[in-house]
Design a protein around this motif. Structure first.
Motif, mmCIF file in Angstrom:
data_model
loop_
_atom_site.group_PDB
_atom_site.id
_atom_site.type_symbol
_atom_site.label_atom_id
_atom_site.label_comp_id
_atom_site.label_asym_id
_atom_site.label_seq_id
_atom_site.Cartn_x
_atom_site.Cartn_y
_atom_site.Cartn_z
ATOM 1 N N VAL A 193 0.969 -1.291 -0.064
ATOM 2 C CA VAL A 193 0.077 -0.248 0.155
ATOM 3 C C VAL A 193 0.804 1.414 0.407
ATOM 4 C CG1 VAL A 193 -1.876 0.884 0.791
ATOM 5 C CG2 VAL A 193 -1.736 -1.642 1.022
ATOM 6 N N GLY A 194 0.303 2.280 -0.395
ATOM 7 C CA GLY A 194 1.120 3.630 -0.700
ATOM 8 C C GLY A 194 0.443 4.766 -0.604
ATOM 9 N N ARG A 195 0.310 5.933 -0.053
ATOM 10 C CA ARG A 195 -0.177 7.105 -0.462
ATOM 11 C C ARG A 195 -0.601 7.292 -1.684
ATOM 12 N NH1 ARG A 195 2.548 11.563 1.529
ATOM 13 N NH2 ARG A 195 4.997 11.486 0.857
ATOM 14 N N ARG A 196 0.476 6.821 -2.264
ATOM 15 C CA ARG A 196 -0.042 8.523 -3.368
ATOM 16 C C ARG A 196 0.396 7.101 -4.801
ATOM 17 N NH1 ARG A 196 5.393 12.968 -3.728
ATOM 18 N NH2 ARG A 196 6.040 10.992 -3.339
ATOM 19 N N GLY A 197 0.295 7.734 -6.139
ATOM 20 C CA GLY A 197 0.248 6.396 -7.057
ATOM 21 C C GLY A 197 0.727 6.505 -7.605
ATOM 22 N N PRO A 198 1.303 5.311 -8.308
ATOM 23 C CA PRO A 198 1.916 4.550 -9.209
ATOM 24 C C PRO A 198 3.368 5.132 -9.963
ATOM 25 C CG PRO A 198 -0.230 4.696 -10.153
ATOM 26 C CD PRO A 198 -0.398 5.234 -9.594
ATOM 27 N N SER A 199 2.950 6.856 -10.527
ATOM 28 C CA SER A 199 3.373 7.422 -11.324
ATOM 29 C C SER A 199 4.730 7.795 -9.609
ATOM 30 C CB SER A 199 3.144 8.296 -11.829
ATOM 31 O OG SER A 199 2.454 9.760 -10.900
ATOM 32 N N GLN A 200 4.486 8.045 -8.599
ATOM 33 C CA GLN A 200 5.352 8.694 -7.748
ATOM 34 C C GLN A 200 5.325 7.501 -7.056
ATOM 35 O OE1 GLN A 200 1.713 11.184 -6.423
ATOM 36 N NE2 GLN A 200 3.116 12.416 -7.282
ATOM 37 N N ALA A 201 5.723 6.058 -7.237
ATOM 38 C CA ALA A 201 6.764 5.288 -5.802
ATOM 39 C C ALA A 201 7.283 5.079 -7.121
ATOM 40 C CB ALA A 201 5.397 3.591 -6.374
ATOM 41 N N LYS A 202 8.398 4.335 -5.557
ATOM 42 C CA LYS A 202 9.577 4.447 -5.650
ATOM 43 C C LYS A 202 10.660 3.325 -6.569
ATOM 44 C CE LYS A 202 10.822 8.556 -3.501
ATOM 45 N NZ LYS A 202 10.811 9.954 -4.535
ATOM 46 N N PHE A 203 9.500 2.398 -6.257
ATOM 47 C CA PHE A 203 10.037 0.854 -7.099
ATOM 48 C C PHE A 203 10.725 1.212 -8.406
ATOM 49 C CE2 PHE A 203 5.359 0.731 -6.407
ATOM 50 C CZ PHE A 203 5.615 0.567 -8.017
ATOM 51 N N THR A 204 11.131 0.855 -8.716
ATOM 52 C CA THR A 204 11.935 -0.101 -10.596
ATOM 53 C C THR A 204 10.628 -0.474 -11.024
ATOM 54 O OG1 THR A 204 13.618 -1.461 -9.632
ATOM 55 C CG2 THR A 204 13.907 0.446 -9.425
ATOM 56 N N THR A 205 11.002 -0.462 -12.066
ATOM 57 C CA THR A 205 10.395 -1.177 -13.428
ATOM 58 C C THR A 205 10.527 -3.063 -13.183
ATOM 59 O OG1 THR A 205 10.097 0.373 -14.307
ATOM 60 C CG2 THR A 205 8.911 -1.471 -15.622
ATOM 61 N N LYS A 206 11.636 -2.860 -13.007
ATOM 62 C CA LYS A 206 12.102 -4.296 -13.064
ATOM 63 C C LYS A 206 12.207 -4.901 -11.781
ATOM 64 C CE LYS A 206 16.957 -7.462 -13.363
ATOM 65 N NZ LYS A 206 16.616 -7.434 -11.470
ATOM 66 N N GLU A 207 11.876 -4.430 -10.891
ATOM 67 C CA GLU A 207 11.126 -5.064 -9.399
ATOM 68 C C GLU A 207 10.041 -5.333 -9.718
ATOM 69 O OE1 GLU A 207 12.972 -5.685 -6.684
ATOM 70 O OE2 GLU A 207 15.351 -4.594 -6.310
ATOM 71 N N LEU A 208 9.222 -3.856 -10.087
ATOM 72 C CA LEU A 208 7.889 -4.281 -10.259
ATOM 73 C C LEU A 208 7.908 -5.896 -10.729
ATOM 74 C CD1 LEU A 208 4.757 -2.734 -8.884
ATOM 75 C CD2 LEU A 208 5.746 -1.507 -11.558
ATOM 76 N N ARG A 209 8.238 -5.472 -12.196
ATOM 77 C CA ARG A 209 7.587 -6.508 -13.185
ATOM 78 C C ARG A 209 7.720 -7.903 -12.607
ATOM 79 N NH1 ARG A 209 10.043 -3.721 -18.448
ATOM 80 N NH2 ARG A 209 8.233 -2.429 -19.365
ATOM 81 N N GLU A 210 9.065 -8.430 -11.617
ATOM 82 C CA GLU A 210 8.610 -9.078 -11.151
ATOM 83 C C GLU A 210 7.765 -10.127 -10.529
ATOM 84 O OE1 GLU A 210 12.280 -9.073 -8.677
ATOM 85 O OE2 GLU A 210 14.033 -9.411 -10.363
ATOM 86 N N LEU A 211 6.768 -9.117 -10.271
ATOM 87 C CA LEU A 211 5.897 -9.352 -9.224
ATOM 88 C C LEU A 211 4.980 -9.723 -10.078
ATOM 89 C CD1 LEU A 211 5.324 -6.132 -7.019
ATOM 90 C CD2 LEU A 211 6.280 -8.455 -6.201
ATOM 91 N N GLY A 212 5.238 -9.776 -11.485
ATOM 92 C CA GLY A 212 4.440 -10.601 -11.904
ATOM 93 C C GLY A 212 4.823 -11.773 -13.133
#
Length: 468
Positions: A193-212
């Motif tokens: 959970v984040g307090r802002r949106g995905p465009s302001q999140a700090k994760f990198t795209t590579k890390e994010l894609r690993e979830l999928g």
């Protein structure tokens, strides 16, 4: 021949040592890399997720520096209130560079944060990384729902570890007790959970894609959450020619479009009915942890937020509770003060100018900083290389004056005389051998020894505990 102490054997410390021995303006510099732990590599050993083997392989690069003929690793050496003071270190070395990172997690500052079952993500990472200071008894994973507060790479790592099958970690160096806990996990829903949106999140795209890409878990995203993001919501079609778009519809200057695209894909994906679910939630701000009468967390209360048109968010007065028997906060790190060294509480760093430690606004001769304790918890691992080079440049410019100061003998002799028991490089190699033997005993590859007693026994060449 100048002697320099580098305090901390993580990337910033090792890159500092490398810059010192590779420069040519001050020949023959001897570097002692001191660490509180008997094992080197800092967060590369104790912070990188076990399934990120490519990043963990950076240990090989760090190793080559620590095996340099003019670099010496001295583990199990405490600096600060419980050990050597900065003043004492300056009697042993011409210069000292502090590369101690940012070891403390940031707090939420909300009611219920002290409930049982509420932890920092740092504690969870330390547990599955076999840090000898990890939470005693480890983590019970008997709850179906976990909330991870934060949307950076640490949060992604924690969510991924919770959602992966334990067999995926069997080939890694995860300590055996943690592997057993993951195998018996009842967790089925992980809410990040984040307090802002995905465009302001700090994760990198590579890390994010690993979830999928997890075979045992699916990622779910609420389309209503995404619709609030300025980078997601298109500008209204009927505004053409009627002036600029509203602040909520105007994309930020530096939108991470790839992250938004990845999350958008998940929002439209069909239910895959997998064993576990990772729920990515946005525009929710934690306001309270709810619990039972006996003090155990049961849920997190969030306030719905919305873009404020200035790059931040505002509260809307609408609330949502998310069930959780385990809450992990991953909202950033901050430095920890070292007794006897200046510290800026506001920034969580040591005051400095180009790496020179400042005392009362003036550079303190022989004292330097590099890494997160210098600049705060920003950048990636490679950022530490340029940070270290800047500090080393300052040190080399000061070298003529520093080298004129007399120090007596080998600092290692002084450390031993003062009652310290440093673990030298052969001791670390003995720990590596013991961890390889432990892995073979358990039918696995090398398995980390998770406790102080076992690490120090292994460093002495003694057989430590089995780790089971």
């Amino acid at each position: 021949m100048p002697r320099v102490a580098v305090v901390g054997s993580g990337p910033s410390g090792v890159y500092t040592a490398q810059a010192l021995v590779q420069q040519s303006s001050v020949p023959g510099v001897l570097v002692d890399v001191l660490d509180r732990l008997p094992a080197p590599y800092g967060l590369v050993r104790y912070g990188v997720a076990p399934d990120h083997e490519k990043i963990k392989s950076l240990q090989n690069t760090l190793r080559s520096v620590l095996e340099h003929e003019r670099v010496r690793f001295l583990g199990n050496v405490e600096i600060g209130a419980e050990g050597l003071t900065p003043e004492q270190l300056l009697r042993l070395y011409h210069a000292v560079v502090y590369c101690v990172g940012a070891a403390r997690d940031r707090r939420l500052g909300i009611p219920g944060e002290e409930l049982a079952g509420s932890h920092s993500a740092t504690d969870f990472v330390s547990w599955y990384s076999a840090h000898p200071d990890a939470v005693p008894g480890g983590f019970g994973l008997g709850t179906r729902s976990v909330v991870v507060i934060g949307v950076g790479n640490v949060a992604v790592d924690v969510a991924r570890v919770l959602a992966r099958g334990a067999e995926d970690f069997r080939p890694t160096d995860v300590p055996h007790p943690a592997l057993g806990a993951l195998a018996g996990s009842a967790v089925r829903d992980v809410h990040m959970v984040g307090r802002r949106g995905p465009s302001q999140a700090k994760f990198t795209t590579k890390e994010l894609r690993e979830l999928g890409a997890l075979p045992s878990a699916e990622v779910r995203v609420e389309p209503a959450d995404l619709a609030l993001d300025p980078a997601y919501a298109p500008a209204p079609a009927d505004r053409t020619g009627s002036g600029p778009p509203t602040p909520a519809a105007r994309p930020p200057a530096a939108v991470n479009r790839r992250n938004v695209d990845v999350v958008r894909g998940w929002a439209g994906a069909p239910d895959q009915s997998r064993a576990r679910r990772i729920h990515l939630r946005f525009f929710l701000r934690p306001v309270e942890l709810l619990g039972t009468d006996d003090g155990r967390v049961t849920a997190v209360r969030f306030e719905r937020t919305a873009p404020d048109g200035q790059g931040g968010v505002r509260g809307t007065g609408a609330y949502e509770d998310i069930e959780a028997g385990l809450v992990l906060r991953a909202v950033g790190y901050r430095g920890v003060p070292i007794a006897g060294l200046p510290f800026d509480e506001a920034t969580g760093t040591v005051p400095h100018r180009a790496g020179r430690v400042l005392r009362d606004g003036a550079a303190s001769p022989g004292e330097y900083v590099a890494g997160w304790i210098k600049r705060g918890p920003t950048g990636v691992i490679g950022t530490n290389r340029s940070c270290a080079k800047e500090t080393v440049s300052s040190l080399l410019a000061d070298a003529p004056a520093l080298g004129a100061r007399r120090i007596d003998g080998d600092p290692l002799d002084a450390l031993r005389a003062a009652g310290h028991h440093p673990v030298e490089w052969p001791g670390w190699l003995a720990i590596e051998d013991a961890e390889a033997a432990l892995g073979a005993e358990l039918g696995r590859r090398s398995v980390k020894i998770p406790d102080w007693e076992g690490l120090l026994a292994a460093a002495r060449g003694e057989r430590g505990p089995s780790g089971t």
